[in-house]
Motif scaffolding. Structure first.
Motif, PDB file in Angstrom:
ATOM      1  N   GLY A  26      -1.345  75.658  10.868  1.00  0.00           N
ATOM      2  CA  GLY A  26      -1.269  74.286  11.020  1.00  0.00           C
ATOM      3  C   GLY A  26      -0.893  73.397   9.781  1.00  0.00           C
ATOM      4  N   ALA A  27       0.122  72.832  10.029  1.00  0.00           N
ATOM      5  CA  ALA A  27       0.485  72.179   8.751  1.00  0.00           C
ATOM      6  C   ALA A  27       1.184  70.876   9.391  1.00  0.00           C
ATOM      7  CB  ALA A  27       1.543  72.843   8.094  1.00  0.00           C
ATOM      8  N   GLY A  28       0.457  70.105   9.939  1.00  0.00           N
ATOM      9  CA  GLY A  28       0.762  68.373  10.222  1.00  0.00           C
ATOM     10  C   GLY A  28       0.739  67.597   9.114  1.00  0.00           C
ATOM     11  N   SER A  39     -11.662  68.987   9.846  1.00  0.00           N
ATOM     12  CA  SER A  39     -12.303  68.057  10.608  1.00  0.00           C
ATOM     13  C   SER A  39     -13.602  67.095  10.068  1.00  0.00           C
ATOM     14  CB  SER A  39     -12.870  68.863  11.835  1.00  0.00           C
ATOM     15  OG  SER A  39     -13.574  67.987  12.802  1.00  0.00           O
ATOM     16  N   GLN A  68      -8.355  72.818  18.423  1.00  0.00           N
ATOM     17  CA  GLN A  68      -7.672  73.959  18.237  1.00  0.00           C
ATOM     18  C   GLN A  68      -8.463  74.827  17.228  1.00  0.00           C
ATOM     19  OE1 GLN A  68      -5.236  75.316  19.902  1.00  0.00           O
ATOM     20  NE2 GLN A  68      -4.606  73.539  21.206  1.00  0.00           N
ATOM     21  N   PHE A 105      -4.381  59.896   7.146  1.00  0.00           N
ATOM     22  CA  PHE A 105      -2.951  60.378   6.852  1.00  0.00           C
ATOM     23  C   PHE A 105      -2.077  60.016   7.821  1.00  0.00           C
ATOM     24  CE2 PHE A 105      -4.459  63.571   3.797  1.00  0.00           C
ATOM     25  CZ  PHE A 105      -5.732  63.678   4.004  1.00  0.00           C
ATOM     26  N   GLY A 142      -2.309  68.984   6.747  1.00  0.00           N
ATOM     27  CA  GLY A 142      -1.733  70.249   6.024  1.00  0.00           C
ATOM     28  C   GLY A 142      -0.508  69.972   5.134  1.00  0.00           C
ATOM     29  N   ALA A 153      -5.561  74.111   9.381  1.00  0.00           N
ATOM     30  CA  ALA A 153      -5.297  72.427   9.682  1.00  0.00           C
ATOM     31  C   ALA A 153      -4.568  72.107  10.959  1.00  0.00           C
ATOM     32  CB  ALA A 153      -4.129  72.091   8.432  1.00  0.00           C
ATOM     33  N   LEU A 202      -9.327  59.625   4.404  1.00  0.00           N
ATOM     34  CA  LEU A 202      -8.155  58.901   4.324  1.00  0.00           C
ATOM     35  C   LEU A 202      -7.433  58.907   5.664  1.00  0.00           C
ATOM     36  CD1 LEU A 202      -5.987  57.561   2.214  1.00  0.00           C
ATOM     37  CD2 LEU A 202      -4.871  59.830   2.037  1.00  0.00           C
ATOM     38  N   THR A 235       3.080  75.543  15.609  1.00  0.00           N
ATOM     39  CA  THR A 235       3.513  76.167  16.730  1.00  0.00           C
ATOM     40  C   THR A 235       4.730  76.681  17.082  1.00  0.00           C
ATOM     41  OG1 THR A 235       3.991  73.853  17.523  1.00  0.00           O
ATOM     42  CG2 THR A 235       1.785  74.293  17.651  1.00  0.00           C
ATOM     43  N   LEU A 271       2.157  78.782   9.289  1.00  0.00           N
ATOM     44  CA  LEU A 271       2.256  79.239  10.689  1.00  0.00           C
ATOM     45  C   LEU A 271       1.781  77.641  11.538  1.00  0.00           C
ATOM     46  CD1 LEU A 271       2.344  81.202  12.857  1.00  0.00           C
ATOM     47  CD2 LEU A 271       0.000  81.342  12.913  1.00  0.00           C
ATOM     48  N   HIS A 331     -13.273  67.259   4.514  1.00  0.00           N
ATOM     49  CA  HIS A 331     -12.810  66.119   5.418  1.00  0.00           C
ATOM     50  C   HIS A 331     -12.536  64.940   4.416  1.00  0.00           C
ATOM     51  CE1 HIS A 331     -13.388  62.180   7.569  1.00  0.00           C
ATOM     52  NE2 HIS A 331     -12.362  63.036   8.287  1.00  0.00           N
ATOM     53  N   CYS A 332     -11.480  64.865   4.066  1.00  0.00           N
ATOM     54  CA  CYS A 332     -10.919  63.641   3.053  1.00  0.00           C
ATOM     55  C   CYS A 332     -10.758  62.328   3.920  1.00  0.00           C
ATOM     56  CB  CYS A 332      -9.572  64.082   2.469  1.00  0.00           C
ATOM     57  SG  CYS A 332      -9.467  65.535   1.773  1.00  0.00           S
TER      58      CYS A 332
HETATM   59  N1  NAP Z   1      -4.697  62.637  10.465  1.00  0.00           N
HETATM   60  C1  NAP Z   1      -5.782  62.235   9.829  1.00  0.00           C
HETATM   61  O1  NAP Z   1      -5.775  61.003   9.379  1.00  0.00           O
HETATM   62  C2  NAP Z   1      -7.055  63.166   9.423  1.00  0.00           C
HETATM   63  C3  NAP Z   1      -7.832  62.767   8.559  1.00  0.00           C
HETATM   64  C4  NAP Z   1      -8.776  63.620   7.965  1.00  0.00           C
HETATM   65  C5  NAP Z   1      -9.047  64.859   8.619  1.00  0.00           C
HETATM   66  N2  NAP Z   1      -7.941  65.105   9.855  1.00  0.00           N
HETATM   67  C6  NAP Z   1      -8.248  66.252  10.281  1.00  0.00           C
HETATM   68  O2  NAP Z   1      -7.124  67.197   9.833  1.00  0.00           O
HETATM   69  C7  NAP Z   1      -6.877  68.367  10.894  1.00  0.00           C
HETATM   70  C8  NAP Z   1      -5.390  68.261  11.200  1.00  0.00           C
HETATM   71  O3  NAP Z   1      -4.964  66.794  11.762  1.00  0.00           O
HETATM   72  P1  NAP Z   1      -3.782  66.559  11.399  1.00  0.00           P
HETATM   73  O4  NAP Z   1      -3.787  64.855  11.657  1.00  0.00           O
HETATM   74  O5  NAP Z   1      -2.917  66.837  10.304  1.00  0.00           O
HETATM   75  O6  NAP Z   1      -3.015  66.853  12.929  1.00  0.00           O
HETATM   76  P2  NAP Z   1      -1.383  66.962  13.218  1.00  0.00           P
HETATM   77  O7  NAP Z   1      -0.678  65.961  12.492  1.00  0.00           O
HETATM   78  O8  NAP Z   1      -1.418  66.897  14.797  1.00  0.00           O
HETATM   79  O9  NAP Z   1      -0.925  68.630  12.659  1.00  0.00           O
HETATM   80  C9  NAP Z   1      -1.587  69.679  13.401  1.00  0.00           C
HETATM   81  C10 NAP Z   1      -0.856  70.790  13.071  1.00  0.00           C
HETATM   82  O10 NAP Z   1      -1.334  72.185  13.498  1.00  0.00           O
HETATM   83  C11 NAP Z   1      -0.328  72.739  14.242  1.00  0.00           C
HETATM   84  N3  NAP Z   1      -0.847  73.535  15.378  1.00  0.00           N
HETATM   85  C12 NAP Z   1      -1.519  73.224  16.714  1.00  0.00           C
HETATM   86  N4  NAP Z   1      -1.935  74.153  17.183  1.00  0.00           N
HETATM   87  C13 NAP Z   1      -1.818  75.238  16.588  1.00  0.00           C
HETATM   88  C14 NAP Z   1      -2.062  76.504  16.867  1.00  0.00           C
HETATM   89  N5  NAP Z   1      -2.645  76.961  18.089  1.00  0.00           N
HETATM   90  N6  NAP Z   1      -1.859  77.490  15.942  1.00  0.00           N
HETATM   91  C15 NAP Z   1      -1.048  77.008  14.727  1.00  0.00           C
HETATM   92  N7  NAP Z   1      -0.753  75.796  14.554  1.00  0.00           N
HETATM   93  C16 NAP Z   1      -1.022  74.885  15.418  1.00  0.00           C
HETATM   94  C17 NAP Z   1       0.681  71.747  14.770  1.00  0.00           C
HETATM   95  O11 NAP Z   1       2.088  72.467  14.946  1.00  0.00           O
HETATM   96  P3  NAP Z   1       3.265  71.684  15.043  1.00  0.00           P
HETATM   97  O12 NAP Z   1       3.785  71.058  13.628  1.00  0.00           O
HETATM   98  O13 NAP Z   1       4.083  72.660  15.456  1.00  0.00           O
HETATM   99  O14 NAP Z   1       3.037  70.678  15.947  1.00  0.00           O
HETATM  100  C18 NAP Z   1       0.799  70.885  13.575  1.00  0.00           C
HETATM  101  O15 NAP Z   1       1.397  71.394  12.397  1.00  0.00           O
HETATM  102  C19 NAP Z   1      -7.925  67.921  11.969  1.00  0.00           C
HETATM  103  O16 NAP Z   1      -9.052  68.606  11.911  1.00  0.00           O
HETATM  104  C20 NAP Z   1      -8.158  66.447  11.630  1.00  0.00           C
HETATM  105  O17 NAP Z   1      -9.485  66.225  12.136  1.00  0.00           O
HETATM  106  C21 NAP Z   1      -7.246  64.232  10.003  1.00  0.00           C
END
Ligand code: NAP
Length: 277
Positions: free
Chosen positions: A11-13, A99, A75, A126, A16, A70, A124, A37, A35, A121-122
């Motif tokens: 996971g690298a959204g 998370s 998931q 993002f 990540g 990530a 911020l 999706t 890795l 858990h940072c």
């Molecule tokens: N966003 C925030 O502000 C924030 C803050 C603190 C903590 N978090 C935590 O950080 C974590 C990630 O959040 P995010 O906001 O970075 O999510 P995101 O932007 O939606 O990115 C999720 C990543 O996971 C990939 N993915 C999804 N299902 C997968 C699978 N089965 N196998 C491999 N990769 C998979 C996605 O692939 P694709 O790139 O192909 O879609 C994407 O790269 C979560 O636990 C969230 O609670 C988020």
């Protein structure tokens, strides 16, 4: 010079990419395999990070010192289970997820193989990786999980500017709800206000001005005076008749907004009375 410890990303959204980029750019970790999706998004993540090999199957991942799961919260458990299932012969490593609400125990299938588990858990928002990279320094980061994993992650996060502290697994749901109130609900409140202004006939060209002045001044006042000191409005003044009439009017416009108005007004009254909730 000694080789950097390696990091695999599953996971690298937004999160990540941000942490991967910071660890790579600041010479803390070597991002190795990525890795997601699809090969296209994994390739784009590696390009943003400035390192890493995009892979398209779990079996394509190589052993690494650190594994960052990530993926979205829903998931995490399935990804950990799939990882444990795919290659149980990888040497035990340190694995963590990001998370705020879920405990490190989501990674139990890897722990059962001798891996050290944690969550980091940072605190911020993002919103985009480009912005988050700029905003990250100084971000508080809640660590939870096994002591050796926490001890390993603390310096890695500290090296990119995080301020780490620990949180108990049993408190994570409430701890994270605080961040939801503090950050995630702010855009929701603003969207509600702007819809109501539009609905009540405020000229649309004034909305950016209202957003810029009211929102900024409210934030400045909270920063300067604290939440209780910055509180104004009918509920804070104890004008319960107006609060009730206004709540009914909002409820006629939108039932959920009406319920939110009533609940927040009750909390506002309590904050005004007691100085805290
Ligand atoms: N966003 C925030 O502000 C924030 C803050 C603190 C903590 N978090 C935590 O950080 C974590 C990630 O959040 P995010 O906001 O970075 O999510 P995101 O932007 O939606 O990115 C999720 C990543 O996971 C990939 N993915 C999804 N299902 C997968 C699978 N089965 N196998 C491999 N990769 C998979 C996605 O692939 P694709 O790139 O192909 O879609 C994407 O790269 C979560 O636990 C969230 O609670 C988020």
């Amino acid at each position: 010079m000694a080789a950097l410890p390696t990091l695999n990303l599953v996971g690298a959204g937004r999160v990540g990419k941000t942490l991967g980029h910071l660890w790579q750019a600041q010479g803390v970790l070597q991002v190795q395999d990525v890795l997601t999706t699809s090969p296209a998004s994994a390739g784009a993540a590696a390009a943003f990070i400035g390192a890493g090999r995009a892979v398209d199957t779990l079996a394509g991942l190589r052993a690494a010192d650190y594994w960052f799961i990530a993926v979205p919260d829903r998931q995490i458990a399935a990804s950990a289970a799939a990882l444990a299932q795919a290659r149980p012969t990888w040497p035990p490593a340190t694995v963590f997820h990001a998370s705020g609400a879920l405990p490190a125990a989501e990674l139990a299938p890897l722990q059962a193989l001798g891996w050290r588990i944690a969550s980091a858990h940072c605190i911020l928002s993002f919103a985009t990786p480009v912005a988050a990279v700029q905003q990250f320094a100084g971000t508080p980061c809640a660590l939870e999980g096994e002591a050796p994993a926490i001890a390993a992650l603390r310096p890695l996060l500290g090296a990119i500017g995080a301020h780490c502290f620990t949180v108990q697994a049993a408190q994570k749901l409430l701890y994270h709800a605080a961040a939801v109130f503090g950050t995630n609900f702010l855009p929701v409140l603003q969207a509600t206000a702007e819809s109501l202004w539009q609905h009540s006939g405020v000229p649309p060209e004034l909305l950016p001005r209202l957003r810029a002045t009211l929102l900024r001044h409210a934030v400045d006042n909270v920063l300067a005076l604290g939440p209780a000191g910055a509180l104004t409005g009918p509920a804070a003044r104890g004008d319960s008749a107006l609060v009730q009439r206004q709540g009914q009017a909002v409820a006629q416009w939108n039932g959920s907004a009406g319920a939110a108005y009533a609940a927040l007004s009750e909390l506002a009254g309590q904050l005004a009375r007691d100085g805290k909730l």
